[in-house]
Enzyme design. Structure first.
Site, PDB file in Angstrom:
ATOM      1  CG  ASN A 129      43.777  47.505  33.344  1.00 61.90           C
ATOM      2  OD1 ASN A 129      43.359  48.198  34.274  1.00 61.90           O
ATOM      3  ND2 ASN A 129      44.133  46.243  33.515  1.00 61.90           N
TER       4      ASN A 129
ATOM      5  CE1 TYR B 188      56.280  35.228  30.777  1.00 66.76           C
ATOM      6  CE2 TYR B 188      54.736  36.425  29.398  1.00 66.76           C
ATOM      7  CZ  TYR B 188      55.818  36.419  30.251  1.00 66.76           C
ATOM      8  OH  TYR B 188      56.412  37.603  30.588  1.00 66.76           O
TER       9      TYR B 188
ATOM     10  NE  ARG C 110      40.429  44.048  38.588  1.00 66.69           N
ATOM     11  CZ  ARG C 110      40.930  43.285  39.544  1.00 66.69           C
ATOM     12  NH1 ARG C 110      41.728  42.278  39.240  1.00 66.69           N
ATOM     13  NH2 ARG C 110      40.652  43.539  40.817  1.00 66.69           N
TER      14      ARG C 110
ATOM     15  CB  ILE D 184      52.498  44.875  28.805  1.00 64.10           C
ATOM     16  CG1 ILE D 184      53.798  44.803  29.629  1.00 64.10           C
ATOM     17  CG2 ILE D 184      52.803  45.256  27.364  1.00 64.10           C
ATOM     18  CD1 ILE D 184      54.722  43.652  29.209  1.00 64.10           C
TER      19      ILE D 184
ATOM     20  CG  LEU E   7      48.134  47.380  36.856  1.00 71.80           C
ATOM     21  CD1 LEU E   7      46.916  46.561  36.435  1.00 71.80           C
ATOM     22  CD2 LEU E   7      47.725  48.810  37.189  1.00 71.80           C
TER      23      LEU E   7
HETATM   24  P1  NDP Z   1      50.542  43.431  36.497  1.00 72.52           P
HETATM   25  O1  NDP Z   1      51.272  44.523  37.173  1.00 72.52           O
HETATM   26  O2  NDP Z   1      50.031  43.625  35.132  1.00 72.52           O
HETATM   27  O3  NDP Z   1      49.373  43.017  37.473  1.00 72.52           O
HETATM   28  C1  NDP Z   1      48.484  41.989  37.141  1.00 72.52           C
HETATM   29  C2  NDP Z   1      47.622  41.725  38.358  1.00 72.52           C
HETATM   30  O4  NDP Z   1      46.822  42.882  38.639  1.00 72.52           O
HETATM   31  C3  NDP Z   1      46.704  40.568  38.190  1.00 72.52           C
HETATM   32  O5  NDP Z   1      46.609  39.910  39.449  1.00 72.52           O
HETATM   33  C4  NDP Z   1      45.361  41.221  37.822  1.00 72.52           C
HETATM   34  O6  NDP Z   1      44.321  40.406  38.269  1.00 72.52           O
HETATM   35  C5  NDP Z   1      45.441  42.534  38.584  1.00 72.52           C
HETATM   36  N1  NDP Z   1      44.772  43.648  37.882  1.00 72.52           N
HETATM   37  C6  NDP Z   1      44.708  43.889  36.549  1.00 72.52           C
HETATM   38  N2  NDP Z   1      44.033  44.998  36.260  1.00 72.52           N
HETATM   39  C7  NDP Z   1      43.644  45.510  37.461  1.00 72.52           C
HETATM   40  C8  NDP Z   1      42.892  46.663  37.824  1.00 72.52           C
HETATM   41  N3  NDP Z   1      42.414  47.480  36.911  1.00 72.52           N
HETATM   42  N4  NDP Z   1      42.679  46.886  39.163  1.00 72.52           N
HETATM   43  C9  NDP Z   1      43.178  46.045  40.081  1.00 72.52           C
HETATM   44  N5  NDP Z   1      43.883  44.928  39.800  1.00 72.52           N
HETATM   45  C10 NDP Z   1      44.113  44.659  38.494  1.00 72.52           C
HETATM   46  O7  NDP Z   1      51.483  42.135  36.626  1.00 72.52           O
HETATM   47  P2  NDP Z   1      52.147  41.094  35.630  1.00 72.52           P
HETATM   48  O8  NDP Z   1      53.243  40.471  36.398  1.00 72.52           O
HETATM   49  O9  NDP Z   1      51.154  40.195  35.012  1.00 72.52           O
HETATM   50  O10 NDP Z   1      52.832  42.004  34.496  1.00 72.52           O
HETATM   51  C11 NDP Z   1      52.176  42.327  33.294  1.00 72.52           C
HETATM   52  C12 NDP Z   1      52.787  41.587  32.125  1.00 72.52           C
HETATM   53  O11 NDP Z   1      54.178  41.892  31.987  1.00 72.52           O
HETATM   54  C13 NDP Z   1      52.786  40.062  32.258  1.00 72.52           C
HETATM   55  O12 NDP Z   1      51.495  39.507  32.106  1.00 72.52           O
HETATM   56  C14 NDP Z   1      53.790  39.688  31.204  1.00 72.52           C
HETATM   57  O13 NDP Z   1      53.197  39.765  29.925  1.00 72.52           O
HETATM   58  C15 NDP Z   1      54.851  40.784  31.405  1.00 72.52           C
HETATM   59  N6  NDP Z   1      55.944  40.356  32.312  1.00 72.52           N
HETATM   60  C16 NDP Z   1      57.226  40.264  31.783  1.00 72.52           C
HETATM   61  C17 NDP Z   1      58.270  39.823  32.567  1.00 72.52           C
HETATM   62  C18 NDP Z   1      59.627  39.713  31.969  1.00 72.52           C
HETATM   63  O14 NDP Z   1      60.514  39.085  32.593  1.00 72.52           O
HETATM   64  N7  NDP Z   1      59.878  40.291  30.821  1.00 72.52           N
HETATM   65  C19 NDP Z   1      58.098  39.461  33.986  1.00 72.52           C
HETATM   66  C20 NDP Z   1      56.744  39.658  34.465  1.00 72.52           C
HETATM   67  C21 NDP Z   1      55.729  40.109  33.644  1.00 72.52           C
HETATM   68  P3  NDP Z   1      43.156  39.846  37.266  1.00 72.52           P
HETATM   69  O15 NDP Z   1      43.810  39.121  36.130  1.00 72.52           O
HETATM   70  O16 NDP Z   1      42.348  38.943  38.152  1.00 72.52           O
HETATM   71  O17 NDP Z   1      42.396  41.057  36.826  1.00 72.52           O
END
Ligand code: NDP
Length: 277
Positions: A236, A48, A232, A224, A183
């Site tokens: 969350n 990242y 948010r 996470i 999410l």
């Molecule tokens: P998430 O499922 O956490 O979704 C994040 C998205 O949802 C962002 O666009 C965010 O926007 C939005 N969001 C957050 N809170 C809310 C809410 N309360 N209501 C509506 N929308 C919301 O996706 P990620 O892919 O980021 O997964 C989470 C974490 O998992 C990653 O950040 C990473 O740390 C990990 N990960 C690990 C992977 C692996 O290969 N091991 C692969 C992918 C992710 P905004 O920021 O604008 O609020």
């Protein structure tokens, strides 16, 4: 905050902040603010490019290091030089130890990399070691032919992809289930709009995102969610004050289509794509 005890005795918070795409000054600010609001687990990765921002954010909060649980991941691009790569992660984070380090993907020489993680765990520099994106067959293989078993498998998990088949094997082998993209990875028109989720949100007087997170925490999944927005961050984190009843849990379980957004690690397309990362 609720905690789970991993097989090696290490305590892990049930909810933390995902930090994918939250780097630089913004990442640092979000991590510091999240820490002030009560987040205790932060999930980052060498891939990242934001381990430094996470470390700075934690220090900027003024809260002591031992109160936090830092998760980072070794990139499969570094499995051939894992010892140096772990040292670089420690350096970028600016900490003397890492709470949980994961093999990010089951590609390349992950056996060699696992043995390096084992040696760091024995030295106490990494408190707990685990994997990410491992399907059950690879998990069982790794467990059978190495000295220390992984404590965690971090794998995409949300309302449309509950991973019940994988979970059965994780439970059997004592590996904790950590769900990423809880999410739905922010995909537009996502599961948060589904009528079942909206109905449950209205019934419990919470938001759709809180239903998505609570449902998983209640099923024993460590979540996470990622956000960079103050409201948010609060929303969350606030999922420990209500409980979804049995009928609603069953109705939410019916949404599971075993449909990941990011893709399963055992798909050939994923293995091919990994060559390009
Ligand atoms: P998430 O499922 O956490 O979704 C994040 C998205 O949802 C962002 O666009 C965010 O926007 C939005 N969001 C957050 N809170 C809310 C809410 N309360 N209501 C509506 N929308 C919301 O996706 P990620 O892919 O980021 O997964 C989470 C974490 O998992 C990653 O950040 C990473 O740390 C990990 N990960 C690990 C992977 C692996 O290969 N091991 C692969 C992918 C992710 P905004 O920021 O604008 O609020």
């Amino acid at each position: 905050m609720e905690y789970k005890t991993l097989r090696d005795g290490v305590r892990i918070p049930m909810l933390g902040l995902g930090t994918y795409k939250a780097g630089g000054r913004e990442g640092e600010r979000v991590v510091a603010r999240a820490a002030e609001l009560g987040y205790r687990l932060f999930d980052t990765a060498a891939m990242y490019g934001n381990e430094d921002a996470v470390g700075r954010g934690i220090r900027a909060s003024g809260i002591k290091r031992e109160d936090f649980f830092v998760v980072t991941k070794l990139s499969h691009k570094s499995y051939g030089r894992a010892e140096a790569a772990v040292a670089e992660s420690l350096d970028r984070l600016g900490f003397g130890y890492i709470d949980l380090m994961l093999l990010h993907w089951p590609f390349g020489d992950y056996y060699a990399a696992w043995r390096v993680l084992e040696s760091f765990k024995k030295k106490g520099v990494i408190k707990s070691i685990g994997v990410s994106n491992f399907d059950p067959a690879r998990l069982i293989d790794l467990i059978n032919y190495n000295e220390l078993p992984p404590s965690v498998d971090q794998i995409e998990t949300h309302l449309l992809c509950r991973r019940s088949a994988e979970r059965k094997w994780m439970d059997k082998y004592g590996v904790a289930h950590m769900g990423y993209a809880p999410l739905g990875h922010g995909v537009k028109n996502s599961m948060l709009m589904l009528p079942e989720v909206r109905r449950a949100a209205a019934k419990y007087g919470v938001t759709e995102a809180q239903i998505a997170l609570r449902c998983q925490v209640q099923s024993g999944v460590i979540v996470i969610p990622k956000t960079v927005r103050e409201e948010r961050l609060r929303e969350n984190l606030d999922v420990f004050g209500f409980e979804i009843d049995k009928d609603d849990m069953e109705s939410l379980a019916k949404l599971d289509k075993n449909e990941p957004f990011i893709g399963t690690p055992d798909a050939p397309e994923k293995a091919e794509a990994a060559l390009l990362w």
